[in-house]
Enzyme design. Structure first.
Site, PDB file in Angstrom:
ATOM      1  N   ASN A 229      40.199   1.683  40.982  1.00 18.87           N
ATOM      2  CA  ASN A 229      38.925   2.390  40.872  1.00 18.87           C
ATOM      3  C   ASN A 229      39.196   3.880  41.036  1.00 18.87           C
ATOM      4  OD1 ASN A 229      38.635   3.101  43.840  1.00 18.87           O
ATOM      5  ND2 ASN A 229      38.737   0.863  43.979  1.00 18.87           N
ATOM      6  N   ASP A 301      37.948  -5.076  44.308  1.00 21.24           N
ATOM      7  CA  ASP A 301      37.299  -6.366  44.556  1.00 21.24           C
ATOM      8  C   ASP A 301      38.044  -7.531  43.934  1.00 21.24           C
ATOM      9  OD1 ASP A 301      35.092  -5.295  45.983  1.00 21.24           O
ATOM     10  OD2 ASP A 301      34.198  -4.646  44.099  1.00 21.24           O
ATOM     11  N   PRO A 327      40.971 -10.115  49.342  1.00 19.08           N
ATOM     12  CA  PRO A 327      40.399 -10.396  50.674  1.00 19.08           C
ATOM     13  C   PRO A 327      39.317  -9.377  51.045  1.00 19.08           C
ATOM     14  CG  PRO A 327      42.809 -10.386  50.731  1.00 19.08           C
ATOM     15  CD  PRO A 327      42.417  -9.850  49.406  1.00 19.08           C
ATOM     16  N   ASP A 328      38.294  -9.837  51.761  1.00 15.37           N
ATOM     17  CA  ASP A 328      37.279  -8.943  52.315  1.00 15.37           C
ATOM     18  C   ASP A 328      37.853  -8.382  53.611  1.00 15.37           C
ATOM     19  OD1 ASP A 328      35.123  -7.722  53.592  1.00 15.37           O
ATOM     20  OD2 ASP A 328      33.669  -9.137  52.772  1.00 15.37           O
ATOM     21  N   PHE A 346      31.726   1.888  55.046  1.00 16.75           N
ATOM     22  CA  PHE A 346      31.085   2.689  54.006  1.00 16.75           C
ATOM     23  C   PHE A 346      30.632   1.765  52.888  1.00 16.75           C
ATOM     24  CE2 PHE A 346      33.048   5.991  56.338  1.00 16.75           C
ATOM     25  CZ  PHE A 346      32.488   7.198  55.948  1.00 16.75           C
ATOM     26  N   LYS A 360      25.050  -5.910  54.113  1.00 18.95           N
ATOM     27  CA  LYS A 360      26.505  -5.805  54.127  1.00 18.95           C
ATOM     28  C   LYS A 360      27.013  -5.533  55.545  1.00 18.95           C
ATOM     29  CE  LYS A 360      28.451  -3.872  50.603  1.00 18.95           C
ATOM     30  NZ  LYS A 360      28.958  -2.895  49.602  1.00 18.95           N
ATOM     31  N   LYS A 364      29.370  -8.404  57.283  1.00 14.87           N
ATOM     32  CA  LYS A 364      30.758  -8.063  57.579  1.00 14.87           C
ATOM     33  C   LYS A 364      31.015  -7.902  59.078  1.00 14.87           C
ATOM     34  CE  LYS A 364      31.588  -5.687  53.178  1.00 14.87           C
ATOM     35  NZ  LYS A 364      32.849  -6.325  52.756  1.00 14.87           N
TER      36      LYS A 364
END
Length: 433
Positions: A229, A301, A327-328, A346, A360, A364
């Site tokens: 990105n 992602d 992975p998150d 963020f 979120k 998380k």
């Protein structure tokens, strides 16, 4: 668009702390004084009122005329101290005028004068007479810097109230040796000035150990193609840098960076990585030793579902390309934290969707999240201003006006610093399903 939505609400963070401030730049006798014109020019361009004072030796290294031209004010020299045209003692007038005094470069001689209260030059007299915060940035030969007397003086100076120390950087010195002793680059000094103005010279994050992530990750399909990105990493590095300048011990795990001044990394303990898996492993190893974690990295992602060690021929590329989730990292790391460890995340979203950002945050297991809108002209990725809203899990919020990313990082730390030193989470974090 409402006032809240365009970030003009009454509780938004003020813009750059440099704007309109009275800054006295004091240069000592060192070849590093040649960097002063760049620093003075940058401060003036940022909207500061700048005056300069040079020690007798510094006059041999940098042109007083250049500093006067760049600051739009006379450059104050030793010869002016007893000028009969001065209505008041010059060192007192300068000391009272300044809202911040920046001593850069600070020589070993002036360091000793200050520590021992020797007011025998205009520069040392001014610094000893001021009640303004101080920023001190030494520069000298490595052997001089390592000398026991110099180190003892430096430690004594660092105990002064309202003093923000900026130790020298490592690199090539004017004496052709390599080592510790370089004056921090003007780009880095500028951020130190922002930190000193924001805190009044108080190292308000001292004692905290902070782990930060920054930059994009790259997930390779083959040696020349990857999913990534456009994140530059500038926001995450700014968060790490401003924390370090305010006294924290900071470790930075970062992906490939762009549009980030190399000098910003000098005060940081850095670990470069490439993929999401590498970033996750590096953060997990360091997590047990820190008080808190800032997740500012733009982790990819998805990763290619197939990879190869040699380049795919164009006509042999899988079409469509199979993808797999990465992975998150935020959720995985949050599940491994203790109750006395905090996490700031963020969320880059199109628009200011608080509901999505709060979802979120809770999913998380974060303690705070910065909602920053992307997709707006002149905002977001790269060397662009940033802005948004700092959100708490209970719905509280603090607006962050569009501003330079280093300024925004400082604003975030200013809002949170009161909660960080004695942080204790009231309940367990969510666990991964």
């Amino acid at each position: 668009m409402t006032k809240t939505e365009d970030l003009t609400s009454k509780d938004r963070t003020p813009t750059d702390p440099i704007v309109g401030r009275r800054i006295l730049v004091a240069g000592c006798g060192s070849i590093a004084a040649v960097k002063l014109p760049r620093l003075v020019s940058s401060l003036v361009q940022q909207g500061a009122q700048v005056r300069c004072v040079l020690s007798p030796k510094a006059e041999q290294f940098v042109s007083p005329l250049a500093l006067a031209s760049l600051s739009r004010q006379p450059c104050n020299l030793e010869a002016h101290q007893c000028d009969p045209c001065q209505p008041r003692p010059l060192h007192v007038a300068l000391a009272e005028w300044a809202e911040l005094v920046v001593v850069a470069p600070l020589s070993a001689t002036t360091l000793a004068q200050l520590v021992h209260g020797m007011a025998d030059t205009l520069l040392s007299s001014t610094v000893l007479a001021t009640q303004a915060p101080l920023l001190a940035a030494p520069a000298m030969n490595t052997t001089m810097w390592d000398a026991p007397a110099v180190q003892a003086n430096w430690q004594a100076l660092c105990r002064w109230p309202r003093l923000l120390p900026m130790p020298p950087a490592r690199g090539l010195l004017a004496c052709d040796s390599r080592g510790m002793g370089r004056l921090p680059e003007p780009e880095l000094l500028l951020q130190g000035i922002r930190a000193a103005l924001a805190t009044g010279g108080v190292a308000d994050l001292k004692g905290l150990r902070i782990l930060c992530s920054a930059g994009p990750t790259r997930e390779f399909l083959d040696p020349v193609r990857c999913l990534t990105n456009p994140s530059s990493g500038r926001m995450g590095v700014a968060m790490a840098l401003m924390a370090a300048l305010r006294g924290a011990a900071v470790q930075l795990v970062h992906g490939p960076l762009s549009n980030v001044p190399a000098s910003w990394l000098d005060p940081l303990d850095t670990c470069p990585v490439v993929s999401a898996a590498e970033m996750g492993a590096a953060l997990a190893r360091r997590l047990p030793q820190v008080h808190g974690l800032v997740m500012a990295a733009a982790v990819a992602d998805h990763a290619p579902g197939v990879t190869t060690a040699v380049k795919w021929a164009k006509d042999a590329l899988p079409n469509p390309l199979p993808l797999q989730d990465t992975p998150d990292l935020s959720a995985t790391l949050a599940a491994r934290t203790r109750r006395d460890q905090w996490m700031l995340g963020f969320a880059a979203e199109h628009g200011l969707d608080r509901g999505r950002a709060l979802e979120k945050l809770r999913r998380k297991g974060l303690d705070w999240i910065v909602l920053n809108p992307v997709g707006l002209a002149g905002r977001g990725f790269g060397n662009q201003p940033n802005g948004g809203i700092l959100l708490w899990a209970d719905g509280r919020e603090h607006g962050l006006a569009s501003q330079d990313k280093a300024t925004m990082a400082g604003a975030i730390w200013s809002v949170l610093t009161g909660e960080l030193h004695q942080f204790q989470r009231s309940g367990p974090r969510p666990t991964l399903a």
